[in-house]
Design a protein around this motif. Structure first.
Motif, PDB file in Angstrom:
ATOM      1  N   UNK A 134      -4.197  -6.852  46.451  1.00 45.26           N
ATOM      2  CA  UNK A 134      -4.291  -5.922  45.264  1.00 45.26           C
ATOM      3  C   UNK A 134      -5.435  -6.295  44.335  1.00 45.26           C
ATOM      4  N   UNK A 135      -5.571  -7.456  43.898  1.00 43.06           N
ATOM      5  CA  UNK A 135      -6.771  -7.831  42.854  1.00 43.06           C
ATOM      6  C   UNK A 135      -7.865  -8.427  43.948  1.00 43.06           C
ATOM      7  N   UNK A 173     -17.085   1.837  42.664  1.00 42.70           N
ATOM      8  CA  UNK A 173     -15.624   1.280  43.117  1.00 42.70           C
ATOM      9  C   UNK A 173     -14.968   2.213  43.813  1.00 42.70           C
ATOM     10  N   UNK A 174     -14.894   3.504  43.531  1.00 46.37           N
ATOM     11  CA  UNK A 174     -14.178   4.678  44.233  1.00 46.37           C
ATOM     12  C   UNK A 174     -14.701   4.802  45.668  1.00 46.37           C
ATOM     13  N   UNK A 175     -16.186   5.071  45.476  1.00 44.50           N
ATOM     14  CA  UNK A 175     -16.535   4.966  46.965  1.00 44.50           C
ATOM     15  C   UNK A 175     -16.482   3.931  47.901  1.00 44.50           C
ATOM     16  N   UNK A 176     -16.422   2.718  47.422  1.00 46.48           N
ATOM     17  CA  UNK A 176     -16.340   1.680  48.261  1.00 46.48           C
ATOM     18  C   UNK A 176     -14.682   1.293  48.794  1.00 46.48           C
ATOM     19  N   UNK A 177     -14.088   1.639  47.475  1.00 48.44           N
ATOM     20  CA  UNK A 177     -12.541   1.718  47.872  1.00 48.44           C
ATOM     21  C   UNK A 177     -12.167   2.519  49.055  1.00 48.44           C
ATOM     22  N   UNK A 178     -12.373   3.899  49.050  1.00 52.84           N
ATOM     23  CA  UNK A 178     -12.016   4.808  49.775  1.00 52.84           C
ATOM     24  C   UNK A 178     -12.721   4.516  51.122  1.00 52.84           C
ATOM     25  N   UNK A 307      -9.148  -0.623  37.830  1.00 57.40           N
ATOM     26  CA  UNK A 307      -9.744  -0.597  39.296  1.00 57.40           C
ATOM     27  C   UNK A 307      -8.555  -0.510  40.177  1.00 57.40           C
ATOM     28  N   UNK A 308      -7.926   0.412  40.288  1.00 54.41           N
ATOM     29  CA  UNK A 308      -6.703   1.137  40.993  1.00 54.41           C
ATOM     30  C   UNK A 308      -6.920   1.763  42.479  1.00 54.41           C
ATOM     31  N   UNK A 309      -5.874   1.826  43.094  1.00 54.19           N
ATOM     32  CA  UNK A 309      -5.946   2.177  44.489  1.00 54.19           C
ATOM     33  C   UNK A 309      -4.793   3.650  44.537  1.00 54.19           C
ATOM     34  N   UNK A 356       3.753  -0.897  41.561  1.00 54.92           N
ATOM     35  CA  UNK A 356       2.562  -0.024  41.178  1.00 54.92           C
ATOM     36  C   UNK A 356       2.896   1.300  42.220  1.00 54.92           C
ATOM     37  N   UNK A 357       3.329   1.106  43.316  1.00 57.13           N
ATOM     38  CA  UNK A 357       3.732   2.212  44.238  1.00 57.13           C
ATOM     39  C   UNK A 357       4.735   2.902  43.396  1.00 57.13           C
ATOM     40  N   UNK A 358       5.756   2.601  42.795  1.00 63.61           N
ATOM     41  CA  UNK A 358       6.938   3.046  42.272  1.00 63.61           C
ATOM     42  C   UNK A 358       6.248   3.621  40.786  1.00 63.61           C
ATOM     43  N   UNK A 359       5.564   3.290  40.170  1.00 65.13           N
ATOM     44  CA  UNK A 359       4.851   3.801  39.059  1.00 65.13           C
ATOM     45  C   UNK A 359       4.015   5.289  39.306  1.00 65.13           C
ATOM     46  N   UNK A 360       3.132   5.048  40.632  1.00 69.34           N
ATOM     47  CA  UNK A 360       2.652   6.262  40.887  1.00 69.34           C
ATOM     48  C   UNK A 360       3.331   7.416  41.394  1.00 69.34           C
TER      49      UNK A 360
END
Length: 414
Positions: A134-135, A173-178, A307-309, A356-360
């Motif tokens: 995650x980090x 970050x969003x481009x690389x992440x996705x 920097x989130x997923x 984090x999943x629960x929060x989303x």
């Protein structure tokens, strides 16, 4: 009594320093030998210590060396700073510092494509450093962004002054992440498996970058047993002697315990001067205070929490962690001390990801507008920065392996 004890220790430090100085002046060869063997940290007794900077190991030194392996940006900087504080020996990099022999203490990201096996058979054991994906993934992206997404040694070397100075712009970050999250989660797990299975090759020989990107792929679980990397047959035993957790190493209560793991592996090895056991806790604290900057906390830009997923990406991460927990808590791994270490950390990682999943799920963000060309555009962007063009048809056609892989390429070139 307390003041007397403090004064006595101060005098001891002064006497040690003056002794080294006198020897260095009157007998330079002996002085260099002594100082070269130990100038970093001094145990003062009763768990106290003194920290100074580590020395560069001479290229002709006879030392029983150890390799520190990690997925990129898994906290290796903290690990080598703490290890240098423990041993007085500078740790070397597998990729840079070409003028230095790869001996003593060496850090690597091999077999991830950001690492290389540059140390031949100079190192006799491995310590594996792990971090929550995650980090680790955002930290890895920040690092390659600082290096301007360099895909050659020369390009990366030119950008080294920018390392640990800034976090990546959010749009990049969003481009690389996705584009890369799924592949990097797989690599994160494969990297751990490689070392735990003593060099288990998750890539095919024709995949010269060990990258698994189109048109190549990684081996899957149904294809086990995977072949063993020849380096782990002929050069060194790749099975780790210890698992060190980045999260635990930086923890105010658990940190010194992780450093004790490193000390226990290194202590007693030829040419390796490890601080006394009673002073390890002290040097862990002193290294936090004295280790030279920069580090991750010195970076400018958005906070790391920014920097989130996506929910789907976090779910992939949770599934991988569940698979790793299952793998290393059953069968031959049951009750194995290193596997227990791994599983303990994986369970902590899974809890954090699930929170984090629960929060989303409780607070879902806006749904982006459909864009049928989004992943086509991402692929074109990744290729434009060099990272996604490692297997270009023109490049591979010039290689001796072309006849073996040409069936993987389209007639129009990709």
């Amino acid at each position: 009594m307390k003041n007397f004890k403090s004064i006595t220790r101060q005098r001891l430090v002064t006497l040690l320093f003056l002794s080294y100085l006198i020897i260095a002046l009157l007998a330079p060869d002996i002085g260099q030998l002594l100082i070269g063997k130990r100038t970093l940290s001094i145990s003062l007794g009763d768990g106290d210590c003194k920290w100074t900077e580590a020395d560069v190991l001479p290229n002709d030194a006879e030392v029983d060396g150890t390799l520190f392996a990690s997925y990129p940006a898994a906290g290796m900087r903290m690990a080598w700073q703490q290890t240098e504080g423990l041993t007085g020996m500078q740790m070397r990099d597998d990729f840079f510092q070409l003028e230095l022999a790869k001996i003593g203490l060496v850090k690597t990201q091999y077999p991830h494509y950001e690492g290389i096996w540059s140390y031949a058979s100079n190192l006799n054991r491995v310590i594996l450093l792990i971090r929550n994906p995650r980090w680790a993934l955002p930290s890895y992206h920040t690092l390659i962004n600082e290096l301007e997404y360099a895909h050659t040694w020369e390009m990366a070397y030119n950008e080294l002054p920018d390392v640990f100075t800034r976090r990546a712009p959010m749009d990049l970050w969003i481009k690389w992440r996705d584009y890369r999250t799924e592949g990097e989660i797989e690599l994160w797990g494969n990297h751990i498996d490689f070392w735990m299975y003593n060099g288990s090759k998750y890539w095919f020989d024709v995949d010269f970058e060990r990258n698994g990107q189109d048109p190549f792929r990684f081996r899957n679980e149904t294809e086990r047993p995977w072949p063993q990397d020849p380096h782990c047959v002929h050069d060194t035993d790749c099975f780790p002697h210890a698992i060190v957790s980045f999260e635990h190493l930086q923890h105010p209560v658990l940190g010194a315990g992780e450093l004790h793991k490193i000390a226990n592996v290194l202590r007693g090895k030829q040419g390796m001067n490890v601080l006394d056991e009673e002073a390890v806790n002290c040097i862990w604290h002193e290294t936090w205070i004295k280790a030279p900057a920069p580090n991750n906390n010195d970076r400018g830009g958005p906070l790391r929490e920014a920097y989130v997923f996506t929910l789907d990406q976090l779910t992939l991460m949770a599934t991988k962690l569940e698979d790793m927990i299952e793998k290393y808590s059953t069968g031959a791994w049951t009750n194995h001390p290193l596997a227990i270490d791994l599983v303990t950390n994986f369970q902590e990682y899974l809890t954090e990801v699930n929170d984090e999943i629960a929060e989303l799920n409780a607070n879902p963000g806006p749904t982006p507008a459909p864009n049928p060309n989004y992943f086509i555009d991402l692929k074109a962007w990744y290729k434009s920065i060099g990272k996604g063009d490692r297997y270009s048809k023109i490049k591979v056609q010039s290689m001796s392996m072309w006849d073996k892989v040409k069936y993987l390429y389209d007639d129009d070139g990709v």
